[in-house]
Design a protein around this motif. Structure first.
Motif, PDB file in Angstrom:
ATOM      1  N   LYS A 185       0.847  -1.195   0.000  1.00 52.97           N
ATOM      2  CA  LYS A 185       0.000   0.000   0.000  1.00 52.97           C
ATOM      3  C   LYS A 185       0.876   1.236   0.000  1.00 52.97           C
ATOM      4  CE  LYS A 185      -3.955  -1.963   2.331  1.00 52.97           C
ATOM      5  NZ  LYS A 185      -4.829  -1.886   3.492  1.00 52.97           N
ATOM      6  N   GLN A 186       0.447   2.262  -0.774  1.00 53.49           N
ATOM      7  CA  GLN A 186       1.194   3.510  -0.846  1.00 53.49           C
ATOM      8  C   GLN A 186       0.682   4.469   0.219  1.00 53.49           C
ATOM      9  OE1 GLN A 186       0.666   5.018  -4.789  1.00 53.49           O
ATOM     10  NE2 GLN A 186       2.474   3.972  -5.560  1.00 53.49           N
ATOM     11  N   GLY A 187       1.569   5.270   0.738  1.00 51.63           N
ATOM     12  CA  GLY A 187       1.188   6.304   1.684  1.00 51.63           C
ATOM     13  C   GLY A 187       0.628   7.505   0.943  1.00 51.63           C
ATOM     14  N   LEU A 188       0.095   8.450   1.684  1.00 50.98           N
ATOM     15  CA  LEU A 188      -0.520   9.652   1.107  1.00 50.98           C
ATOM     16  C   LEU A 188       0.485  10.442   0.267  1.00 50.98           C
ATOM     17  CD1 LEU A 188      -2.914  11.601   0.882  1.00 50.98           C
ATOM     18  CD2 LEU A 188      -2.066  12.720   2.951  1.00 50.98           C
ATOM     19  N   ILE A 189       1.692  10.624   0.763  1.00 47.54           N
ATOM     20  CA  ILE A 189       2.706  11.410   0.047  1.00 47.54           C
ATOM     21  C   ILE A 189       3.036  10.752  -1.296  1.00 47.54           C
ATOM     22  CG2 ILE A 189       5.061  12.335   0.130  1.00 47.54           C
ATOM     23  CD1 ILE A 189       3.157  13.661   2.113  1.00 47.54           C
ATOM     24  N   LYS A 190       3.212   9.433  -1.289  1.00 46.84           N
ATOM     25  CA  LYS A 190       3.544   8.743  -2.542  1.00 46.84           C
ATOM     26  C   LYS A 190       2.399   8.846  -3.549  1.00 46.84           C
ATOM     27  CE  LYS A 190       7.022   5.486  -1.054  1.00 46.84           C
ATOM     28  NZ  LYS A 190       7.455   4.108  -1.040  1.00 46.84           N
ATOM     29  N   LEU A 208       0.260  11.308  -3.746  1.00 45.63           N
ATOM     30  CA  LEU A 208       0.234  12.682  -4.256  1.00 45.63           C
ATOM     31  C   LEU A 208       1.346  12.921  -5.279  1.00 45.63           C
ATOM     32  CD1 LEU A 208      -0.544  14.715  -1.013  1.00 45.63           C
ATOM     33  CD2 LEU A 208      -2.071  14.310  -2.936  1.00 45.63           C
ATOM     34  N   LEU A 209       2.485  12.279  -5.066  1.00 40.81           N
ATOM     35  CA  LEU A 209       3.599  12.448  -6.000  1.00 40.81           C
ATOM     36  C   LEU A 209       3.402  11.638  -7.287  1.00 40.81           C
ATOM     37  CD1 LEU A 209       6.605  12.431  -3.511  1.00 40.81           C
ATOM     38  CD2 LEU A 209       5.599  14.390  -4.691  1.00 40.81           C
ATOM     39  N   ASN A 210       2.560  10.623  -7.249  1.00 39.16           N
ATOM     40  CA  ASN A 210       2.265   9.803  -8.428  1.00 39.16           C
ATOM     41  C   ASN A 210       0.779   9.921  -8.758  1.00 39.16           C
ATOM     42  OD1 ASN A 210       4.900   8.732  -8.609  1.00 39.16           O
ATOM     43  ND2 ASN A 210       4.424   7.341  -6.917  1.00 39.16           N
ATOM     44  N   PRO A 211       0.365  11.010  -9.415  1.00 37.52           N
ATOM     45  CA  PRO A 211      -1.062  11.228  -9.687  1.00 37.52           C
ATOM     46  C   PRO A 211      -1.615  10.163 -10.632  1.00 37.52           C
ATOM     47  CG  PRO A 211       0.269  12.806 -10.896  1.00 37.52           C
ATOM     48  CD  PRO A 211       1.199  12.038 -10.015  1.00 37.52           C
ATOM     49  N   PRO A 212      -2.931  10.026 -10.671  1.00 35.02           N
ATOM     50  CA  PRO A 212      -3.541   9.046 -11.571  1.00 35.02           C
ATOM     51  C   PRO A 212      -3.242   9.377 -13.031  1.00 35.02           C
ATOM     52  CG  PRO A 212      -5.212  10.419 -10.553  1.00 35.02           C
ATOM     53  CD  PRO A 212      -3.915  10.771  -9.911  1.00 35.02           C
ATOM     54  N   ARG A 213      -3.367   8.394 -13.863  1.00 35.10           N
ATOM     55  CA  ARG A 213      -3.019   8.540 -15.280  1.00 35.10           C
ATOM     56  C   ARG A 213      -4.217   9.019 -16.120  1.00 35.10           C
ATOM     57  NH1 ARG A 213       1.719   8.594 -13.837  1.00 35.10           N
ATOM     58  NH2 ARG A 213       2.920   6.701 -13.603  1.00 35.10           N
ATOM     59  N   CYS A 214      -4.839  10.115 -15.717  1.00 30.44           N
ATOM     60  CA  CYS A 214      -5.896  10.684 -16.551  1.00 30.44           C
ATOM     61  C   CYS A 214      -5.423  12.048 -17.045  1.00 30.44           C
ATOM     62  CB  CYS A 214      -7.219  10.775 -15.800  1.00 30.44           C
ATOM     63  SG  CYS A 214      -7.184  11.792 -14.335  1.00 30.44           S
ATOM     64  N   SER A 215      -6.062  12.517 -18.066  1.00 27.29           N
ATOM     65  CA  SER A 215      -5.603  13.765 -18.675  1.00 27.29           C
ATOM     66  C   SER A 215      -5.948  14.963 -17.805  1.00 27.29           C
ATOM     67  CB  SER A 215      -6.233  13.931 -20.057  1.00 27.29           C
ATOM     68  OG  SER A 215      -7.585  14.295 -19.933  1.00 27.29           O
ATOM     69  N   MET A 216      -5.183  15.995 -17.961  1.00 29.72           N
ATOM     70  CA  MET A 216      -5.417  17.234 -17.229  1.00 29.72           C
ATOM     71  C   MET A 216      -6.785  17.808 -17.601  1.00 29.72           C
ATOM     72  SD  MET A 216      -4.261  19.253 -14.973  1.00 29.72           S
ATOM     73  CE  MET A 216      -2.515  19.087 -14.827  1.00 29.72           C
ATOM     74  N   LEU A 217      -7.180  17.671 -18.871  1.00 30.11           N
ATOM     75  CA  LEU A 217      -8.482  18.162 -19.314  1.00 30.11           C
ATOM     76  C   LEU A 217      -9.608  17.469 -18.557  1.00 30.11           C
ATOM     77  CD1 LEU A 217     -10.125  19.950 -21.203  1.00 30.11           C
ATOM     78  CD2 LEU A 217     -10.053  18.101 -22.892  1.00 30.11           C
ATOM     79  N   GLN A 218      -9.495  16.146 -18.390  1.00 29.02           N
ATOM     80  CA  GLN A 218     -10.526  15.416 -17.647  1.00 29.02           C
ATOM     81  C   GLN A 218     -10.606  15.928 -16.210  1.00 29.02           C
ATOM     82  OE1 GLN A 218      -8.999  11.449 -18.223  1.00 29.02           O
ATOM     83  NE2 GLN A 218     -10.743  10.890 -19.523  1.00 29.02           N
ATOM     84  N   MET A 219      -9.472  16.140 -15.600  1.00 28.85           N
ATOM     85  CA  MET A 219      -9.461  16.611 -14.218  1.00 28.85           C
ATOM     86  C   MET A 219     -10.056  18.013 -14.110  1.00 28.85           C
ATOM     87  SD  MET A 219      -5.839  15.077 -12.906  1.00 28.85           S
ATOM     88  CE  MET A 219      -6.063  15.561 -11.216  1.00 28.85           C
ATOM     89  N   ILE A 220      -9.761  18.879 -15.075  1.00 29.19           N
ATOM     90  CA  ILE A 220     -10.306  20.235 -15.061  1.00 29.19           C
ATOM     91  C   ILE A 220     -11.819  20.200 -15.251  1.00 29.19           C
ATOM     92  CG2 ILE A 220     -10.388  22.415 -16.348  1.00 29.19           C
ATOM     93  CD1 ILE A 220      -7.346  22.068 -16.790  1.00 29.19           C
ATOM     94  N   VAL A 221     -12.288  19.412 -16.206  1.00 33.12           N
ATOM     95  CA  VAL A 221     -13.732  19.320 -16.465  1.00 33.12           C
ATOM     96  C   VAL A 221     -14.462  18.787 -15.235  1.00 33.12           C
ATOM     97  CG1 VAL A 221     -15.471  18.101 -17.835  1.00 33.12           C
ATOM     98  CG2 VAL A 221     -13.508  19.145 -18.967  1.00 33.12           C
ATOM     99  N   ILE A 222     -13.924  17.728 -14.642  1.00 36.51           N
ATOM    100  CA  ILE A 222     -14.548  17.162 -13.444  1.00 36.51           C
ATOM    101  C   ILE A 222     -14.537  18.191 -12.309  1.00 36.51           C
ATOM    102  CG2 ILE A 222     -14.260  15.427 -11.617  1.00 36.51           C
ATOM    103  CD1 ILE A 222     -13.303  13.505 -13.870  1.00 36.51           C
ATOM    104  N   GLY A 223     -13.427  18.900 -12.144  1.00 38.32           N
ATOM    105  CA  GLY A 223     -13.324  19.921 -11.106  1.00 38.32           C
ATOM    106  C   GLY A 223     -14.306  21.064 -11.310  1.00 38.32           C
ATOM    107  N   VAL A 224     -14.437  21.527 -12.560  1.00 42.49           N
ATOM    108  CA  VAL A 224     -15.356  22.631 -12.854  1.00 42.49           C
ATOM    109  C   VAL A 224     -16.799  22.208 -12.593  1.00 42.49           C
ATOM    110  CG1 VAL A 224     -16.321  24.039 -14.718  1.00 42.49           C
ATOM    111  CG2 VAL A 224     -13.850  23.858 -14.458  1.00 42.49           C
ATOM    112  N   PHE A 225     -17.204  21.059 -13.129  1.00 42.51           N
ATOM    113  CA  PHE A 225     -18.587  20.612 -12.919  1.00 42.51           C
ATOM    114  C   PHE A 225     -18.850  20.280 -11.458  1.00 42.51           C
ATOM    115  CE2 PHE A 225     -18.630  19.795 -17.561  1.00 42.51           C
ATOM    116  CZ  PHE A 225     -19.736  20.586 -17.859  1.00 42.51           C
ATOM    117  N   GLY A 226     -17.863  19.684 -10.792  1.00 49.98           N
ATOM    118  CA  GLY A 226     -18.020  19.406  -9.360  1.00 49.98           C
ATOM    119  C   GLY A 226     -18.181  20.686  -8.566  1.00 49.98           C
TER     120      GLY A 226
END
Length: 157
Positions: free
Chosen positions: A19-24, A26-44
């Motif tokens: 199991k990875q710790g919180l810091i690890k 955060l340093l290894n973000p999921p493999r989704c595109s920045m656009l997907q993250m922005i769209v999800i963040g905006v709609f959320g």
């Protein structure tokens, strides 16, 4: 790392990765595109902000305020004043005096604060502090002084 994490078999039959710790993570973000993250963040953000704003506006209606039976006392008194019924046809509601208007972002902050402070009234309702006309009258001046102090401090905004 605990013994449970090492050598533990996964449902697939292979050895589970540790199991990875919180810091690890955060340093290894999921493999989704920045656009997907922005769209999800905006709609959320829109959904969360819209929900909070709708809740704030719903609780500004006098019908919500007088849903606690002890608030019917001041509302009945309000109905007899010029503030409630006048020549121009305008009517003052509970929130007009007890909640800050939200014309600017800082006003919205004060409005949110007033909603939090209104929790005292809910607690008073639950505890029975003002649940009869006699108790309401005994506590009325204290409640009124709080409102007056806030109106003076905010220049009646």
């Amino acid at each position: 790392m605990s013994e449970n994490d090492q050598g533990k078999e996964c449902p697939s039959g292979k050895e589970c990765p540790p199991k990875q710790g919180l810091i690890k993570r955060l340093l290894n973000p999921p493999r989704c595109s920045m656009l997907q993250m922005i769209v999800i963040g905006v709609f959320g953000g829109i959904i969360i902000w819209g929900g909070l704003n709708m809740g704030m506006e719903y609780t500004n209606h006098s019908e919500f305020c007088i849903s606690c039976h002890e608030m019917t006392i001041p509302f009945e008194e309000l109905k007899k004043t010029v503030h409630y019924k006048n020549r121009s046809g305008t009517s003052v509601q509970c929130a007009d005096c007890h909640v800050a208007s939200s014309k600017t972002p800082t006003d919205y902050m004060f409005k949110s604060f007033q909603k939090i402070m209104a929790a005292r009234d809910v607690i008073g309702h639950i505890k029975g502090t003002v649940d009869t006309p006699e108790k309401f009258e005994a506590y009325r001046l204290t409640m009124a002084e709080r409102v007056w102090e806030r109106m003076i401090a905010r220049d009646s905004k």
